[in-house]
Enzyme design. Structure first.
Site, PDB file in Angstrom:
ATOM      1  N   ASP A 241       0.829  -1.200   0.000  1.00  0.00           N
ATOM      2  CA  ASP A 241       0.000   0.000   0.000  1.00  0.00           C
ATOM      3  C   ASP A 241       0.873   1.265   0.000  1.00  0.00           C
ATOM      4  O   ASP A 241       1.846   1.361   0.754  1.00  0.00           O
ATOM      5  CB  ASP A 241      -0.854  -0.036   1.285  1.00  0.00           C
ATOM      6  N   GLU A 309      14.487 -15.568   0.762  1.00  0.00           N
ATOM      7  CA  GLU A 309      14.771 -16.657   1.710  1.00  0.00           C
ATOM      8  C   GLU A 309      13.736 -17.771   1.586  1.00  0.00           C
ATOM      9  O   GLU A 309      13.919 -18.853   2.120  1.00  0.00           O
ATOM     10  CB  GLU A 309      14.712 -16.133   3.159  1.00  0.00           C
TER      11      GLU A 309
HETATM   12  C1  GLC Z   1      -4.179   2.978  -0.655  1.00  0.00           C
HETATM   13  C2  GLC Z   1      -5.415   2.127  -0.604  1.00  0.00           C
HETATM   14  C3  GLC Z   1      -6.564   2.980  -0.183  1.00  0.00           C
HETATM   15  C4  GLC Z   1      -6.275   3.529   1.192  1.00  0.00           C
HETATM   16  C5  GLC Z   1      -4.962   4.280   1.209  1.00  0.00           C
HETATM   17  C6  GLC Z   1      -4.480   4.519   2.612  1.00  0.00           C
HETATM   18  O1  GLC Z   1      -4.222   3.919  -1.655  1.00  0.00           O
HETATM   19  O2  GLC Z   1      -5.617   1.485  -1.828  1.00  0.00           O
HETATM   20  O3  GLC Z   1      -7.772   2.276  -0.185  1.00  0.00           O
HETATM   21  O4  GLC Z   1      -7.297   4.389   1.602  1.00  0.00           O
HETATM   22  O5  GLC Z   1      -3.929   3.561   0.584  1.00  0.00           O
HETATM   23  O6  GLC Z   1      -4.021   3.327   3.170  1.00  0.00           O
END
Ligand code: GLC
Ligand code: MG
Length: 596
Positions: A241, A309
């Site tokens: 993310d 790993e």
């Molecule tokens: C990313 C995710 C989104 C979330 C953001 C904060 O863009 O896809 O859904 O709100 O990160 O974590």
């Protein structure tokens, strides 16, 4: 399924000679057998909206496991699960309170084991989400940081700073949150405060999502350990993310540009053929001192070493809103991640010129580092493509839609979405699908504001609808309560009336349905190894503003993006079509796969 034999021909002399190869096919830099992820079709499951096992109206892990046969039947290679970790759910689980625990809303760790085992038994790999830019404010680390003194080890895991101005009353810099409002929140005054008064903490997203400080070794050690925890459980990889956000420019300088996650312009029909930048940029990239700093790459080298790993070709995929594509390719260099989402492709409009440009630029940029290109049209953060493509091409990319906004042409959107998806699924590389697109699901564009949950709606005081409309519970059975989402008929967001006709059981086995078209495409893609294939543009249409045509091995994929029906090429046999063909050839907004 729409497999059609055709004897129609183009006017004499029209041929499908291909130009030079733009892409030579999937191969490992070391010459070995290509890893599974290089050409995989990966299906995104958004747990709270996929299937509800316990009847509380919120999707859960047992619900997903029970519906895995649907994914096996569809023919996907892997699934990616959005977060199911312990979380107060302020941002639908992207606010993680414990990276090693399952939220009771979704089930237990044993439910994860069962899901992974069942998926593997069906030949489906499992990728999980990793959220390293920020934790929840309910995470033990942040709670400890609040209780600790300035300068403590506990505070040093996050980005606390003194404010500016008199008594530190102004935020440390002028950054905005991606969800709207300032990116800083001030702590309440406390006896341990220095002369600048209570400090502020940084949050690129909601105030309940404090950013971690990735200059801190303890943060690095913790995430290596989190990776190992899930790798030991047998997951096949991680979707990372906000991969472009972890490291901030030293000194956190002011920034006057915008930080919106989805912005810029969708190339409209005229912008198109003249104006698409050669590097494929569409405005999908975030910039500024909080994004795409060189230091992020050290983190991914570290993580790559952890994955190495383990056996079994585990992979990392970057969610990085970065442009141009050559800059995005830096995330998938041989010692970093394996894939990065191609948001430049997602944000390109239904226009031949810009699509040709972005596809060429994507393949060129990823080939330069020996990585596969990925293709994606929808996810849980953007307006579903069946709706996006039914909106007037105004150049705007809305963050969700409200009842008071201009409404999409649903039929046009679906026709174009099916055509766009077939265009995508014939391309070499790896493709991502978002749950429900195989049913042709539209966005919910008339949700009542009272039921909205996306923090972006609240932080913009309702100016942006936010992302709830693409997160509606999936319709499984046309005649069941809640369209078969769960055993009680409850759904955490209401489904629009139109979802009944999109239900999975209304499409399965129905020739020409969106579901059967996707299923046929995935089967042919696998049989003909299109994901590992090559790409050359078809000379005949190389400069056309109306037709996009490429050759991948023996298959020609031809999309009619113009205003007139297109005669079928001489001697072409239609393998698959995104919609019905009639006597006049390939109708407008239709893609065909041809053996030619
Ligand atoms: C990313 C995710 C989104 C979330 C953001 C904060 O863009 O896809 O859904 O709100 O990160 O974590
Ligand atoms: Mg449930």
């Amino acid at each position: 399924m729409t497999r059609i034999d055709s004897t129609q021909t183009l006017p004499a002399g029209t041929t499908l000679a291909a130009g030079p190869l733009v892409h030579e096919g999937a191969h490992r830099p070391d010459g070995g057998t290509p890893e599974w992820w290089r050409d995989a079709v990966i299906y995104q499951v958004y747990p709270r909206s996929f299937a509800d096992g316990d009847g509380d109206g919120i999707g859960d892990l047992p619900g997903i496991t029970a519906r895995l046969p649907h994914l096996a039947d569809l023919g996907v290679d892997a699934l990616w699960l959005s977060p199911f970790y312990r979380s107060p759910q302020k941002d639908a689980g992207y606010d993680v309170a414990d990276y090693r625990a399952v939220d009771p809303l979704f089930g237990t760790l044993a439910d994860v084991d069962a899901l992974v085992a069942q998926a593997h038994a069906l030949g489906i790999r499992v990728i999980v989400d990793l959220v390293p830019n920020h934790t929840s404010d309910q995470h033990a680390w942040f709670r400890a940081a609040l209780d600790a003194a300035p300068g403590s080890r506990e505070r040093a895991r996050y980005v606390f700073r003194d404010g500016r101005g008199e008594a530190g009353a102004q935020p440390p810099n002028n950054w905005s949150s991606i969800f709207g409002g300032p990116a800083w929140t001030r702590l309440p005054a406390s006896a341990s405060d220095g002369p600048a008064g209570a400090p502020w903490y940084l949050h690129l997203f909601d105030s309940s999502q404090p950013d971690l400080d990735w200059t801190n070794d303890e943060v690095h050690a913790e995430f290596r350990d989190v990776l190992r925890f899930w790798l030991d459980k047998g997951v096949d990889g991680f979707r990372v993310d906000v991969a472009h956000g972890l490291v901030k420019a030293p000194g956190l300088p002011d920034w006057d540009g915008s930080v919106a996650m989805v912005e810029g312009t969708t190339a409209g029909d005229e912008a198109v053929d003249s104006g698409a930048p050669e590097d494929g940029s569409t405005g999908a990239g975030n910039s500024g001192p909080m994004f795409d700093q060189d230091g992020v790459h050290d983190i991914y080298r570290e993580w790559r070493a952890v994955l190495e790993e383990y056996d079994g070709d585990r992979c990392l995929v970057a969610e990085a809103w970065v442009e141009p594509l050559s800059r995005l390719a830096r995330y998938v260099r041989p010692d970093e991640m394996h894939q990065a989402f191609n948001f430049s492709f997602l944000t390109t409009g239904w226009s031949a010129g810009p699509l040709r440009t972005v596809i060429t630029a994507s393949l060129t940029a990823s080939d330069a580092v020996g990585a596969p290109t990925t293709w994606v049209l929808s996810n849980h953060d953007v307006v579903r493509h069946a709706t996006r493509l039914g909106l007037p091409q105004t150049g705007e990319r809305p963050n969700g839609l409200k009842a008071s906004d201009p409404q999409p042409d649903e039929e046009l959107g679906l026709r174009r979405a099916r055509a766009f998806s077939l265009l995508m699924l014939g391309l070499p590389g790896s493709a991502y699908l978002y749950q429900g697109e195989e049913l042709g699901l539209p966005e919910h564009t008339t949700l009542d504001d009272a039921v909205r949950q996306d923090p972006a709606f609240f932080r913009t005081q309702g100016a942006e609808a936010g992302r709830d409309g693409c997160r509606i519970p999936v319709p499984w059975e046309a005649d069941a309560p809640g369209l078969g989402f769960g055993p009680t008929g409850r759904t955490w967001l209401p489904q629009p009336a139109s979802y009944r006709r999109y239900a999975a059981d209304a499409q399965r086995g129905v020739p020409g349905s969106t579901y059967e078209t996707y299923r046929a495409a995935l089967a042919l893609r696998k049989e003909l190894r299109l994901g590992a294939g090559t790409l050359a543009w078809v000379d005949t249409y190389q400069a056309s503003g109306d037709v996009l045509a490429y050759r991948n091995g023996d298959v020609v994929v031809l999309a009619n993006i113009g205003q007139e029906p297109l005669p079928l090429p001489v001697g072409a046999r239609v393998l698959l079509a995104s919609g019905p063909l009639d006597g006049a050839g390939v109708p407008v907004d239709t893609t065909v796969w041809l053996r030619a």
